[in-house]
Design a protein around this motif. Structure first.
Motif, mmCIF file in Angstrom:
data_model
loop_
_atom_site.group_PDB
_atom_site.id
_atom_site.type_symbol
_atom_site.label_atom_id
_atom_site.label_comp_id
_atom_site.label_asym_id
_atom_site.label_seq_id
_atom_site.Cartn_x
_atom_site.Cartn_y
_atom_site.Cartn_z
ATOM 1 N N MET A 292 0.855 -1.183 0.000
ATOM 2 C CA MET A 292 0.000 0.000 0.000
ATOM 3 C C MET A 292 0.889 1.229 0.000
ATOM 4 O O MET A 292 2.098 1.114 0.187
ATOM 5 N N PRO A 293 0.318 2.393 -0.192
ATOM 6 C CA PRO A 293 1.150 3.596 -0.097
ATOM 7 C C PRO A 293 1.861 3.649 1.246
ATOM 8 O O PRO A 293 1.363 3.140 2.247
ATOM 9 N N MET A 294 3.051 4.238 1.269
ATOM 10 C CA MET A 294 3.780 4.376 2.529
ATOM 11 C C MET A 294 2.892 5.054 3.560
ATOM 12 O O MET A 294 1.926 5.745 3.215
ATOM 13 N N SER A 295 3.184 4.842 4.816
ATOM 14 C CA SER A 295 2.366 5.435 5.871
ATOM 15 C C SER A 295 2.361 6.957 5.740
ATOM 16 O O SER A 295 3.312 7.567 5.232
ATOM 17 N N ALA A 296 1.282 7.559 6.209
ATOM 18 C CA ALA A 296 1.176 9.019 6.150
ATOM 19 C C ALA A 296 2.312 9.675 6.921
ATOM 20 O O ALA A 296 2.856 10.705 6.502
ATOM 21 N N ASP A 297 2.703 9.073 8.039
ATOM 22 C CA ASP A 297 3.779 9.637 8.847
ATOM 23 C C ASP A 297 5.106 9.612 8.097
ATOM 24 O O ASP A 297 5.848 10.614 8.077
ATOM 25 N N PHE A 298 5.419 8.476 7.472
ATOM 26 C CA PHE A 298 6.639 8.364 6.674
ATOM 27 C C PHE A 298 6.608 9.382 5.538
ATOM 28 O O PHE A 298 7.592 10.099 5.274
ATOM 29 N N HIS A 299 5.489 9.475 4.856
ATOM 30 C CA HIS A 299 5.363 10.419 3.739
ATOM 31 C C HIS A 299 5.586 11.857 4.211
ATOM 32 O O HIS A 299 6.311 12.629 3.559
ATOM 33 N N HIS A 300 4.980 12.230 5.332
ATOM 34 C CA HIS A 300 5.075 13.616 5.815
ATOM 35 C C HIS A 300 6.501 13.972 6.217
ATOM 36 O O HIS A 300 6.918 15.129 6.079
ATOM 37 N N ARG A 301 7.251 12.988 6.690
ATOM 38 C CA ARG A 301 8.638 13.268 7.078
ATOM 39 C C ARG A 301 9.586 13.220 5.889
ATOM 40 O O ARG A 301 10.565 13.953 5.839
ATOM 41 N N LEU A 302 9.296 12.345 4.921
ATOM 42 C CA LEU A 302 10.212 12.170 3.799
ATOM 43 C C LEU A 302 9.967 13.163 2.670
ATOM 44 O O LEU A 302 10.920 13.708 2.090
ATOM 45 N N SER A 303 8.707 13.402 2.346
ATOM 46 C CA SER A 303 8.389 14.149 1.126
ATOM 47 C C SER A 303 9.034 15.536 1.055
ATOM 48 O O SER A 303 9.613 15.894 0.021
ATOM 49 N N PRO A 304 8.996 16.335 2.126
ATOM 50 C CA PRO A 304 9.572 17.683 2.010
ATOM 51 C C PRO A 304 11.073 17.695 1.758
ATOM 52 O O PRO A 304 11.603 18.644 1.180
ATOM 53 N N ILE A 305 11.775 16.645 2.202
ATOM 54 C CA ILE A 305 13.236 16.637 2.080
ATOM 55 C C ILE A 305 13.725 15.733 0.949
ATOM 56 O O ILE A 305 14.928 15.682 0.680
ATOM 57 N N LEU A 306 12.805 15.046 0.274
ATOM 58 C CA LEU A 306 13.230 14.066 -0.714
ATOM 59 C C LEU A 306 14.045 14.669 -1.856
ATOM 60 O O LEU A 306 15.072 14.092 -2.249
ATOM 61 N N PRO A 307 13.658 15.814 -2.440
ATOM 62 C CA PRO A 307 14.491 16.367 -3.519
ATOM 63 C C PRO A 307 15.923 16.654 -3.083
ATOM 64 O O PRO A 307 16.871 16.421 -3.847
ATOM 65 N N ARG A 308 16.102 17.140 -1.844
ATOM 66 C CA ARG A 308 17.461 17.418 -1.372
ATOM 67 C C ARG A 308 18.227 16.129 -1.108
ATOM 68 O O ARG A 308 19.441 16.061 -1.322
ATOM 69 N N ILE A 309 17.527 15.084 -0.644
ATOM 70 C CA ILE A 309 18.190 13.785 -0.461
ATOM 71 C C ILE A 309 18.667 13.266 -1.809
ATOM 72 O O ILE A 309 19.808 12.802 -1.946
ATOM 73 N N ALA A 310 17.793 13.349 -2.817
ATOM 74 C CA ALA A 310 18.153 12.870 -4.148
ATOM 75 C C ALA A 310 19.309 13.672 -4.731
ATOM 76 O O ALA A 310 20.191 13.129 -5.405
ATOM 77 N N GLU A 311 19.328 14.960 -4.466
ATOM 78 C CA GLU A 311 20.415 15.800 -4.965
ATOM 79 C C GLU A 311 21.727 15.457 -4.270
ATOM 80 O O GLU A 311 22.797 15.438 -4.900
ATOM 81 N N THR A 312 21.647 15.149 -2.963
ATOM 82 C CA THR A 312 22.852 14.847 -2.183
ATOM 83 C C THR A 312 23.433 13.485 -2.529
ATOM 84 O O THR A 312 24.649 13.338 -2.735
ATOM 85 N N PHE A 313 22.573 12.482 -2.599
ATOM 86 C CA PHE A 313 23.050 11.110 -2.752
ATOM 87 C C PHE A 313 22.947 10.593 -4.180
ATOM 88 O O PHE A 313 23.580 9.589 -4.525
ATOM 89 N N GLY A 314 22.155 11.263 -5.019
ATOM 90 C CA GLY A 314 21.913 10.743 -6.354
ATOM 91 C C GLY A 314 20.893 9.622 -6.332
ATOM 92 O O GLY A 314 20.582 9.054 -5.281
ATOM 93 N N THR A 315 20.342 9.306 -7.490
ATOM 94 C CA THR A 315 19.383 8.213 -7.597
ATOM 95 C C THR A 315 19.989 7.103 -8.451
ATOM 96 O O THR A 315 20.922 7.350 -9.218
ATOM 97 N N PRO A 316 19.452 5.884 -8.305
ATOM 98 C CA PRO A 316 18.364 5.433 -7.437
ATOM 99 C C PRO A 316 18.869 5.051 -6.050
ATOM 100 O O PRO A 316 20.068 4.881 -5.836
ATOM 101 N N PHE A 317 17.930 4.889 -5.123
ATOM 102 C CA PHE A 317 18.267 4.403 -3.789
ATOM 103 C C PHE A 317 17.018 3.850 -3.112
ATOM 104 O O PHE A 317 15.899 4.266 -3.398
ATOM 105 N N HIS A 318 17.245 2.865 -2.230
ATOM 106 C CA HIS A 318 16.219 2.457 -1.271
ATOM 107 C C HIS A 318 16.413 3.321 -0.035
ATOM 108 O O HIS A 318 17.548 3.522 0.416
ATOM 109 N N ILE A 319 15.312 3.800 0.537
ATOM 110 C CA ILE A 319 15.405 4.527 1.797
ATOM 111 C C ILE A 319 14.424 3.920 2.776
ATOM 112 O O ILE A 319 13.274 3.636 2.435
#
Length: 418
Positions: free
Chosen positions: A1-28
């Motif tokens: 199912m979709p990731m939990s709402a809590d996980f989404h709320h914590r990850l979504s705002p910072i995801l572009p910066r994580i992708a920029e820092t580490f590059g894609t693809p990745f499991h998180i």
């Protein structure tokens, strides 16, 4: 199912910066979610006097995640020598380690016994091969036609696992005659099962086998291990496993057994997917579009990072970062670059319009994702990241490199001449 709402709320705002820092693809992976599930499991089985989860290392064999399991008091279910070593590296010792064998070598038995682990034998033919019969021995039981399995493990009659019903008493007799004095019983006959009643009946079955063996041989069982196989709802419409109801009913069976026999064996479980599966996502980036007989969205990950859809036809939910509420008005296949036509994360899936550069999230990859990766086509497995409880993101496995791929070709030549 979709990731939990809590996980989404914590990850979504910072995801572009994580992708920029580490590059894609990745499991998180989500530390908070993993710990929450572990604590829920312990609360559910609080009514069982002695319960312990042995995390199935095969699901997510990363020391950073295994360390979280150890901190929650869990043991480790291992099925290879490297998995034993992984468990030891996070502090597991002795009976913290359960080695569930399958077509087992003497070397593997020796590795388990050397660390004082619990040896869980898969077949009667292995008994005389055990280098030195330990005090505690366990057998994996295959009920054959007495039970039905499910799609992943299959019909028990056809499964390669376990001791047949007609062999089980003789297995314990032979082990006892060779020096065993403590006994456990294990089974695992399903995988990714969300019907709580299935597991209740599995424990009922185990206790019936315990009664049969102890009546025949006069031995007591120290524990029963109901295996893993607890399922998660991969599809949004799937109903989740009713963990609390399952645990309450199993506790009742154990209490009833205790009233009849004057003792209650410990209850072990070896969940992997249930513990970490929902708490991971594969983050990849759209790099291409192709318009032929179907519409294809090409991403920078391939099935070397997640092969479940290819080998099982498994469904994984897919979302596009920032477009979670956009209309799903395009039907596409989401594909990687492997030279196999089943290299697809989604087939004919209705999704929002995906542009090149968009981050695409494949959900529920916290188990049997990176762990099942491979190197066909010379494709390399991606990095793994952990979203810590304090909001930091840590790389817990680097991406494979070409040097890693060629490492097994670097050796001194050795030639046999007859």
């Amino acid at each position: 199912m979709p990731m939990s709402a809590d996980f989404h709320h914590r990850l979504s705002p910072i995801l572009p910066r994580i992708a920029e820092t580490f590059g894609t693809p990745f499991h998180i992976y989500d530390e908070i979610g993993i710990r929450s599930t572990g604590e829920r499991l312990k609360r559910a089985f609080a009514g069982v006097a002695e319960f312990r989860e042995y995390y199935a290392v095969k699901a997510l064999p990363n020391p950073a995640v295994l360390r979280i399991m150890a901190e929650m008091g869990f043991g480790f279910d291992c099925s290879s020598i490297p998995e034993i070593e992984l468990a030891r590296r996070v502090g597991a010792a002795g009976e913290d380690i359960l080695f569930t064998s399958n077509n087992t070598t003497v070397e593997e038995m020796e590795a388990c016994l050397a660390v004082g682990g619990i040896l869980n034998l898969d077949d009667v033919t292995l008994i005389p091969k055990v280098p030195s019969m330990p005090e505690l021995i366990c057998f994996r039981y295959n009920p054959g036609p007495r039970r039905t399995g499910n799609a992943i493990i299959g019909n028990p009659v056809e499964a390669k696992y376990g001791v047949a019903h007609g062999q089980i008493v003789d297995a314990y007799r032979e082990a006892r005659d060779r020096g065993a004095r403590r006994f456990g019983l294990h089974t695992m006959i399903c995988s990714n099962e969300r019907n709580a009643g299935y597991f209740v009946e599995t424990v009922r079955m185990l206790l019936a086998v315990v009664e049969e063996v102890q009546d025949a041989l006069g031995i007591r069982f120290e524990f029963v291990n109901m295996g893993g196989g607890l399922g998660i709802p991969y599809r949004p419409e799937d109903e989740p496993l009713d963990l609390e109801s399952m645990a309450t009913r199993i506790a009742g069976l154990l209490e009833e057994f205790g009233r009849t026999h004057g003792y209650v064996p410990r209850l072990l479980m070896e969940s992997g997917r249930y513990m970490t599966g929902p708490h991971g996502v594969l983050v990849t980036r759209c790099i291409n579009h192709k318009h032929i007989y179907r519409e294809y969205v090409g991403v920078d990950a391939c099935m070397s990072a997640l092969m479940r859809p290819a080998i099982y036809g498994a469904y994984h939910h897919v979302t596009v970062h920032g477009k979670e509420d956009a209309p799903a008005d395009t039907v596409v296949d989401v594909v990687g670059a492997l030279c196999e036509n089943n290299d697809k994360f989604a087939v004919q899936r209705a999704l929002p319009r995906i542009e090149e550069g968009d981050l695409v999230l494949v959900h529920d990859t916290g188990a049997h994702g990176h762990a099942m990766g491979f190197n066909y086509n010379g494709r390399l497995r991606p990095q793994e990241l952990l979203l810590r409880a304090d909001g930091t993101v840590e790389r817990i496995r680097r991406a494979e490199t070409a040097d890693d791929y060629f490492a097994t070709l670097n050796f001194e030549p050795e030639v046999w001449r007859g």
